[in-house]
Design an enzyme around this catalytic site. Structure first.
Site, mmCIF file in Angstrom:
data_model
loop_
_atom_site.group_PDB
_atom_site.id
_atom_site.type_symbol
_atom_site.label_atom_id
_atom_site.label_comp_id
_atom_site.label_asym_id
_atom_site.label_seq_id
_atom_site.Cartn_x
_atom_site.Cartn_y
_atom_site.Cartn_z
ATOM 1 N N CYS A 14 35.209 41.608 56.593
ATOM 2 C CA CYS A 14 35.193 41.107 58.224
ATOM 3 C C CYS A 14 34.656 42.357 58.215
ATOM 4 O O CYS A 14 34.875 43.398 57.883
ATOM 5 C CB CYS A 14 36.669 40.807 58.432
ATOM 6 S SG CYS A 14 37.485 38.979 58.007
ATOM 7 N N HIS A 23 36.940 35.452 52.118
ATOM 8 C CA HIS A 23 35.456 35.927 53.386
ATOM 9 C C HIS A 23 34.001 35.553 52.107
ATOM 10 O O HIS A 23 33.845 35.165 51.200
ATOM 11 C CB HIS A 23 35.842 36.947 53.525
ATOM 12 C CG HIS A 23 34.659 37.257 54.801
ATOM 13 N ND1 HIS A 23 34.953 37.186 56.156
ATOM 14 C CD2 HIS A 23 32.873 37.144 55.011
ATOM 15 C CE1 HIS A 23 34.311 37.740 56.781
ATOM 16 N NE2 HIS A 23 32.981 37.294 56.562
ATOM 17 N N HIS A 79 31.061 34.525 51.455
ATOM 18 C CA HIS A 79 29.980 35.741 50.469
ATOM 19 C C HIS A 79 29.516 35.586 48.807
ATOM 20 O O HIS A 79 30.205 34.940 48.628
ATOM 21 C CB HIS A 79 31.061 37.236 50.227
ATOM 22 C CG HIS A 79 31.944 37.702 49.503
ATOM 23 N ND1 HIS A 79 33.361 37.185 49.588
ATOM 24 C CD2 HIS A 79 31.997 38.359 47.935
ATOM 25 C CE1 HIS A 79 33.955 37.046 48.436
ATOM 26 N NE2 HIS A 79 33.114 37.880 47.372
ATOM 27 N N HIS A 95 35.047 34.211 58.767
ATOM 28 C CA HIS A 95 36.447 34.368 57.443
ATOM 29 C C HIS A 95 36.508 33.382 57.578
ATOM 30 O O HIS A 95 36.791 32.886 55.842
ATOM 31 C CB HIS A 95 37.473 35.618 58.572
ATOM 32 C CG HIS A 95 38.008 35.457 56.487
ATOM 33 N ND1 HIS A 95 38.215 36.110 55.889
ATOM 34 C CD2 HIS A 95 39.726 35.346 56.784
ATOM 35 C CE1 HIS A 95 38.691 35.881 55.192
ATOM 36 N NE2 HIS A 95 40.198 35.231 55.208
ATOM 37 N N CYS A 110 40.664 42.242 55.821
ATOM 38 C CA CYS A 110 40.423 41.115 54.881
ATOM 39 C C CYS A 110 38.890 42.819 55.028
ATOM 40 O O CYS A 110 38.179 42.737 55.722
ATOM 41 C CB CYS A 110 38.794 40.633 54.863
ATOM 42 S SG CYS A 110 38.210 39.574 54.041
ATOM 43 N N GLN A 150 27.273 37.471 45.360
ATOM 44 C CA GLN A 150 26.874 38.490 44.679
ATOM 45 C C GLN A 150 24.991 38.575 44.394
ATOM 46 O O GLN A 150 24.904 37.502 43.720
ATOM 47 C CB GLN A 150 28.102 39.165 43.847
ATOM 48 C CG GLN A 150 28.806 39.642 44.267
ATOM 49 C CD GLN A 150 29.783 39.903 43.083
ATOM 50 O OE1 GLN A 150 30.068 40.851 42.680
ATOM 51 N NE2 GLN A 150 31.352 38.102 42.867
ATOM 52 N N ASN A 158 30.222 32.390 44.084
ATOM 53 C CA ASN A 158 31.910 32.080 43.770
ATOM 54 C C ASN A 158 32.509 31.295 45.037
ATOM 55 O O ASN A 158 32.769 32.403 45.305
ATOM 56 C CB ASN A 158 32.508 33.367 42.433
ATOM 57 C CG ASN A 158 32.132 33.630 40.958
ATOM 58 O OD1 ASN A 158 30.601 32.432 41.007
ATOM 59 N ND2 ASN A 158 31.710 35.001 41.181
#
Length: 347
Positions: A73, A167, A169, A116, A70, A171, A156
């Site tokens: 991470c 992971h 996250h 994660h 990933c 944007q 999302n």
């Protein structure tokens, strides 16, 4: 909060946001990366008047890597990633495969935690407050860029939404134009002001609170409700009670209370379909006023949270009417959705 600004091996910006003021961030990105090369271009549709970002370089972006590869991470045990330190609280960096770049705007990735296997709903209130601080700081930083007209912070969650990195996250997009959805809101607000002399957003919130049937939760500083004409099966709009145009202008009371309110909403979303169901896929989107636009003073910052899952094992697809004509058909009455979201409140 401590903010540390550094760069990755290819020159992209990386910012750490730490809860502890004495945290030191001096790890160096050791990857042999070539400079980022993008081909982002914004084209205007002459029929609809909206914008489309053409970004062919995104075909090469990372797609469903295994957990041990990933890129979000921390860098550990020789496994290098986009974040060179071996742990972090919140990290933000320029997207390696941006939809918008250069004169066409800017795209950033926000990593909510170094864990994660967590999700935003698993964060503590302190961690969620740090994410809010990062969103606010990035909104202010992008507002200072000449090519950015509007900032969009979003998450999302779930493969059904199209997420390609598991992971936790989100944007941030810095658009070089006012987005079509925001333009519609601004036009509606201007028309309402002309016809009634009042603020459209204030009146919508007041109507929902007075009716009560679609209110999901209400606190001293925030109110969350399913909108009267909800597009999605389960959709919640979250407004601060004191209207502000963007995240920078939230008062201290709203900032303090936000983590508790938002985490409660996310946890309720994961309980909508009952025990044993997989995590609910969703999109969480902050709507902020453009920095320079007629009607900015009438715009209301708010968050829209919705899922494309309409019932257990079934998704809401955008088919002919929605995709072809932008006319949504919702199978779940907003009042029923609100009732369900009240039923699954934390005990």
């Amino acid at each position: 909060m401590k903010k540390t600004v550094t760069t990755l091996a290819d020159g992209r910006e990386l910012i750490y946001y730490d809860a502890a003021d004495d945290t030191v961030r001096d790890a160096v990105d050791q990857r042999p990366l070539d400079p980022v090369s993008t081909s982002s271009e914004v084209r205007r549709d002459p029929l609809l008047g909206d914008a489309v970002a053409i970004a062919s370089h995104r075909q090469a972006r990372t797609y469903h890597p295994p957990a041990d590869a990933c890129p979000l991470c921390p860098t550990r045990e020789g496994r290098q990633s986009e974040i060179p330190d071996d742990h972090y609280d919140v990290a933000v960096f320029e997207n390696r495969f941006p939809s918008l770049a250069g004169d066409s705007g800017r795209c950033e990735v926000v990593c909510f935690t170094s864990d994660h296997d967590a999700s935003f709903a698993d964060l503590t209130e302190e961690q969620a407050a740090l994410v809010l601080a990062a969103w606010t700081d990035r909104t202010a930083a992008l507002a200072a860029l000449g090519q950015v007209t509007q900032v969009f912070c979003f998450e999302n969650r779930g493969a059904e939404i199209g997420v390609t990195l598991g992971h936790p996250h989100g944007q941030i997009y810095g658009y070089p134009f006012v987005t079509p959805r925001t333009e519609l809101m601004l036009r509606s607000a201007a028309r309402h002001r002309e016809e009634t002399g009042a603020n459209l957003f204030d009146d919508v919130v007041a109507r929902e609170e007075k009716d009560g049937s679609r209110v999901v939760l209400a606190t001293d500083h925030w109110i969350a409700f399913v909108p009267y004409a909800a597009h999605w099966p389960y959709e919640v709009h979250l407004y601060p009670r004191h209207r502000v145009p963007d995240l920078r202008e939230l008062d201290e009371g709203a900032r303090t209370e936000f983590p508790q309110v938002y985490l409660e909403l996310l946890r309720r979303f994961d309980r909508i379909f009952g025990p044993g169901e997989p995590p609910t896929p969703y999109i969480s989107a902050w709507h902020q006023a453009p920095f320079v636009a007629d009607g900015r003073e009438d715009f209301a910052l708010h968050l829209e949270l919705f899922t494309i899952r309409r019932t257990s094992g079934k998704l809401k697809f955008l088919a002919g009417s929605e995709s072809g004509m932008s006319v949504f058909i919702n199978d779940v009455p907003p009042e029923a959705a609100a009732e369900r979201l009240r039923e699954v409140a934390s005990q």
